[in-house]
Enzyme design. Structure first.
Site, PDB file in Angstrom:
ATOM      1  N   HIS A 411       0.837  -1.198   0.000  1.00  0.00           N
ATOM      2  CA  HIS A 411       0.000   0.000   0.000  1.00  0.00           C
ATOM      3  C   HIS A 411       0.872   1.248   0.000  1.00  0.00           C
ATOM      4  CE1 HIS A 411      -2.993   2.905   2.012  1.00  0.00           C
ATOM      5  NE2 HIS A 411      -3.364   2.738   0.766  1.00  0.00           N
ATOM      6  N   HIS A 412       0.631   2.118  -0.980  1.00  0.00           N
ATOM      7  CA  HIS A 412       1.317   3.407  -1.056  1.00  0.00           C
ATOM      8  C   HIS A 412       0.290   4.526  -0.979  1.00  0.00           C
ATOM      9  CE1 HIS A 412       4.886   1.568  -3.539  1.00  0.00           C
ATOM     10  NE2 HIS A 412       4.976   1.301  -2.251  1.00  0.00           N
ATOM     11  N   GLU A 413      -0.005   4.989   0.209  1.00  0.00           N
ATOM     12  CA  GLU A 413      -0.834   6.198   0.335  1.00  0.00           C
ATOM     13  C   GLU A 413       0.105   7.386   0.146  1.00  0.00           C
ATOM     14  OE1 GLU A 413      -4.305   7.086   0.826  1.00  0.00           O
ATOM     15  OE2 GLU A 413      -3.171   8.869   0.226  1.00  0.00           O
ATOM     16  N   GLU A 482      -8.442   7.173  -5.524  1.00  0.00           N
ATOM     17  CA  GLU A 482      -8.504   8.630  -5.781  1.00  0.00           C
ATOM     18  C   GLU A 482      -7.756   9.064  -7.043  1.00  0.00           C
ATOM     19  OE1 GLU A 482      -7.129   7.716  -2.547  1.00  0.00           O
ATOM     20  OE2 GLU A 482      -9.160   7.417  -1.877  1.00  0.00           O
ATOM     21  N   GLU A 500     -10.260   2.993  -7.993  1.00  0.00           N
ATOM     22  CA  GLU A 500     -11.454   3.363  -7.236  1.00  0.00           C
ATOM     23  C   GLU A 500     -12.203   4.411  -8.067  1.00  0.00           C
ATOM     24  OE1 GLU A 500     -12.375   4.467  -2.622  1.00  0.00           O
ATOM     25  OE2 GLU A 500     -10.901   5.675  -3.669  1.00  0.00           O
ATOM     26  N   GLU A 506     -16.513   1.660   1.129  1.00  0.00           N
ATOM     27  CA  GLU A 506     -15.970   2.162   2.395  1.00  0.00           C
ATOM     28  C   GLU A 506     -16.755   3.349   2.958  1.00  0.00           C
ATOM     29  OE1 GLU A 506     -12.188   2.650   0.463  1.00  0.00           O
ATOM     30  OE2 GLU A 506     -12.224   4.813   0.700  1.00  0.00           O
TER      31      GLU A 506
HETATM   32  C1  NOJ Z   1      -8.863   6.095   0.921  1.00  0.00           C
HETATM   33  C2  NOJ Z   1      -8.956   4.797   0.227  1.00  0.00           C
HETATM   34  O1  NOJ Z   1     -10.052   4.764  -0.644  1.00  0.00           O
HETATM   35  C3  NOJ Z   1      -9.049   3.709   1.274  1.00  0.00           C
HETATM   36  O2  NOJ Z   1      -9.296   2.467   0.668  1.00  0.00           O
HETATM   37  C4  NOJ Z   1      -7.796   3.721   2.100  1.00  0.00           C
HETATM   38  O3  NOJ Z   1      -7.909   2.756   3.115  1.00  0.00           O
HETATM   39  C5  NOJ Z   1      -7.577   5.093   2.736  1.00  0.00           C
HETATM   40  N1  NOJ Z   1      -7.689   6.117   1.744  1.00  0.00           N
HETATM   41  C6  NOJ Z   1      -6.223   5.210   3.393  1.00  0.00           C
HETATM   42  O4  NOJ Z   1      -5.233   5.209   2.417  1.00  0.00           O
HETATM   43 CA    CA Z   2     -11.310   6.697  -1.634  1.00  0.00          CA
END
Ligand code: NOJ
Ligand code: CA
Length: 713
Positions: A411-413, A482, A500, A506
């Site tokens: 995961h890369h936020e 996003e 997404e 969510e």
């Molecule tokens: C928004 C993403 O849609 C979600 O899936 C993720 O868990 C959170 N951001 C944190 O990165």
């Molecule tokens: Ca989102």
């Protein structure tokens, strides 16, 4: 003399008005769709060009403007001299690496008009007319008159024939995570979008603006879907409605200084797509957008693996654990503390669960440093994408997952700090290769850095493509959250499994959520451009089971959550709920285990935007079929002819349906599972609860099963 002048002026005026005459045209292979190029005015050197589209001899798109305003060189590009034209026909079949069907037919008639505009600038208008719609684009060939140039505005319009019913979300430069509105075009008021508090980064610009894919239905039952294909090196297009004549005008997402696009000839815009049919099911079956994208650029695709995943993920969204090591739920500023989710021990539990149920991927969020300080601050250096928290042991988990035949998903936020991500990308992907990660979920929550850029502007569109290319070079699959909404690029980059780019499941965990009609509209809007990581499969519908004070809930029944695996195609499907919620209901979880993610065939059986969708699909390389039926807040019955089944075979149908007293609000988790013998002559009756659904698996029956199960009556 004065009279003569007056007469000349009047006749010029008259000519201008009446000059919507057809100059060129091209029909679809079946003749139902006709695209006309028309002139709405003329000058000494040519015409002011526009277009019209008819469907079965009736107007579908009225006279609509074409062209550009350029900033550098500063000029208007809509008066053209037609230099030449070229007509060609294509009819071919191709096979996607993964998809809804095994083979796709690409059949269109193409008209290319070579045009010369102001200052001698050359533009090709490329028009492809398919049986299910039209795609057209502007292409700027290499030429002495134009090198590097800046687009101030694209003038393309789509003029509707009336005040159609539209399924829309507000126009925005940064987000597509809105719930849908349904109204006539004249009833659109996008200023409401500004009140969607649960969306962090949003940029309102016009109360008459909507996003694409825009689904419309005319009063006499014509379905029109407007979107784009192959959005590359160009900003996304919003549409601004002129309510006086129902003209939808292109509004490109600007950059930090207000320009729209920077191009260098040779260059082409994305395709503007108009899918048209008098049957809603045909809109969902259309492959026009994929056909307008380039074939796969990845030669060896053996490492691209459609798959299911579970994740250390929903537990954060329901507030059981945290991304942040120090336990703040969305960053350390929060008072309430919960345990850190991505611990070595917890991840092992998910790996065990995935291995036991033959699920390939385990997404782990909150494994790396930075979450304590990531949210809402427009801060540049947040994550480095390679430093784990002290309680997450990268090497130990790599070995553990490998021993169990499971792959951890990275995961890369980025928190919207894309300059920072660009600096770390190579290092981060090398790290993934080194520690056995084969897929990454990226995320862009927050305002973009470089500051002033937008999620859907040209700069970011280029970034998403760069991520897709760089991951492909390293044999990494990607799932973006996003990003800009998709336009079929997964044909060209099959490692781009899903994104997404809409309001996912969510939102049901922590906001007003998604109304029961949501997924029936997504099919006709967001999903037209490509697969969505919607994260279906929630069994614990009400969030008060985690915390008695919570009022949020998923706005569907449990059976509908199962049906979504079929109605929402994606080669990456999450079993999104917590392992213990699946273990509590192994009978219903069986459908998630069985359902395929890649298909040989798909039949759109029933569909109406905002109301219902019924689809059946044949699993890739197998005789198994799966059916999903979903409804909005209304209870509905369907009778489905199983004529898609192999006429030579008998099947065991396992039906996962809403219990008779189920209801998305009052009794969402009540379901019934039944098994019957069926064949291609069976007519299956489906009964969907309000906000409900039905999922069915059809598997060829063994001789034992033929004796064991009752014939469906
Ligand atoms: C928004 C993403 O849609 C979600 O899936 C993720 O868990 C959170 N951001 C944190 O990165
Ligand atoms: Ca989102």
């Amino acid at each position: 003399m004065r009279n003569k002048l007056f007469f000349t002026l009047v006749s010029i005026f008259f000519l201008q008005i009446c000059f919507a005459n057809k100059i060129e045209g091209i029909a679809s292979p079946d003749g139902n769709i006709y695209f006309s190029v028309v002139a709405t005015g003329n000058n000494a050197t040519g015409y002011k060009l526009a277009y019209e589209i008819s469907y079965k001899k009736k107007d579908a798109i009225k006279t609509s403007q074409l062209g550009f305003i350029l900033k550098e060189p500063s000029l208007r590009l809509y008066h053209f001299e037609i230099l030449s034209k070229e007509v060609t026909t294509v009819d071919e079949n191709w096979q996607p690496v993964w998809g809804e069907v095994k083979t796709i037919r690409n059949n269109y008639n193409q008209l290319v008009l070579k045009l010369k505009g102001q200052n001698g600038i050359l533009v090709d208008l490329v028009i492809r007319v398919f049986n299910d719609g039209v795609g057209f684009r502007y292409s700027f060939p290499k030429q002495p008159a134009l090198n590097h140039f800046i687009i101030a505005d694209e003038l393309t319009q789509f003029v509707m024939t009336g005040d159609h019913r539209a399924f829309w979300i507000p126009g925005d430069y940064d987000t597509n995570e809105y719930a849908y509105y349904t109204s006539t075009l004249s009833g659109v008021d996008a200023s409401g979008g500004g009140f969607a508090q649960e969306i962090h980064a949003k940029t309102f610009f016009d109360k008459n603006a909507v996003q694409t894919p825009l689904m419309m239905k005319s009063k006499d039952g014509l379905y029109i879907n407007i979107h784009e294909a192959a959005l590359i090196n160009y900003p996304a297009m919003n549409l601004v409605i002129d309510k006086s004549n129902f003209a939808l005008s292109s509004h490109l997402v600007p950059d930090a200084v207000g320009n729209k696009a920077y191009l260098q000839a040779p260059a082409a815009t994305p395709w503007r797509t108009i899918i048209i049919s008098d049957k809603a099911t045909e809109i969902l079956a259309s492959k026009l957008i994929l056909n307008l994208n380039e074939p796969s650029k990845i030669k060896d695709v053996s490492w691209v693996k459609p798959q299911k995943m579970v994740g250390v993920w929903w537990e954060m969204h329901v507030g059981k654990s945290s991304w942040d090591y120090s336990g703040g739920q969305v960053g350390s500023q929060q008072a309430t503390r919960v345990p850190h989710g991505a611990t070595t021990a917890n991840v092992k539990k998910y790996i065990d669960f995935a291995a036991k149920h033959d699920i390939r991927g385990v997404l782990v969020e909150g494994w790396n440093t930075g979450w304590e300080d990531w949210f809402g601050q427009w801060k540049e250096d947040v994550f480095d994408f390679v430093t784990p928290y002290p309680d997450f042991n990268v090497k130990e988990l790599q070995a553990y997952a490998a021993a169990k035949g499971v792959k951890i998903i990275m995961h890369h936020e980025t928190s919207g700090s894309v300059t920072n991500y660009e600096r770390w990308m190579d290092t981060a992907y090398r790290f993934m290769n080194q520690f056995g990660y084969e897929a990454v979920k990226t995320g862009y929550v927050g305002r973009i850095i470089p500051r002033g850029e937008h999620h859907d502007g040209q700069w970011m569109v280029r970034h998403y493509e760069r991520v897709t290319q760089k991951t492909a070079e390293r044999q990494i699959m990607v799932d973006m959250h996003e990003p800009v909404r998709p336009t079929g690029l997964h044909r060209t980059y099959p490692n781009f499994l899903a994104c997404e780019a809409a309001r996912g499941n969510e939102f049901n965990a922590w906001s007003v959520g998604n109304p029961p009609e949501h997924e029936t509209i997504l099919a006709f809007t967001r999903l037209m451009g490509g697969p969505m990581d919607y994260t279906p499969g929630i069994f614990k519908i009400k969030m008060n089971s985690y915390n008695p004070e919570k009022k949020e809930q998923v706005h569907t029944t449990l059976a509908k959550q199962l049906a979504l695996y079929v109605t929402m195609f994606s080669p990456l499907q999450m079993a999104a709920d917590l392992p213990e919620n699946y273990e509590a209901r192994p009978d219903a979880f069986q459908f998630i285990k069985d359902v395929a993610v890649d298909w040989d065939d798909s039949k759109i059986l029933e569909a109406e935007p905002g109301d219902y969708v019924v689809i059946s699909r044949k699993a890739k390389g197998s005789d198994n079929w799966f059916l999903g039926a979903i409804t909005d807040e209304m209870a509905r019955n369907f009778t489905v002819a199983l004529s898609f089944l192999d006429a030579e075979k008998k099947y065991v149908a396992t039906i996962y349906r809403d219990a008779d007293n189920a209801d998305w609000k009052e009794n969402p988790e009540a379901y019934v599972i039944e098994k019957f013998l069926v064949d291609s002559k069976t007519a299956l009756r489906l009964k969907l609860a309000p906000g409900g659904g039905t999922a069915v698996s059809f598997m060829p029956a063994t001789s034992e099963q033929v004796k064991q199960f009752k014939k469906y009556k």
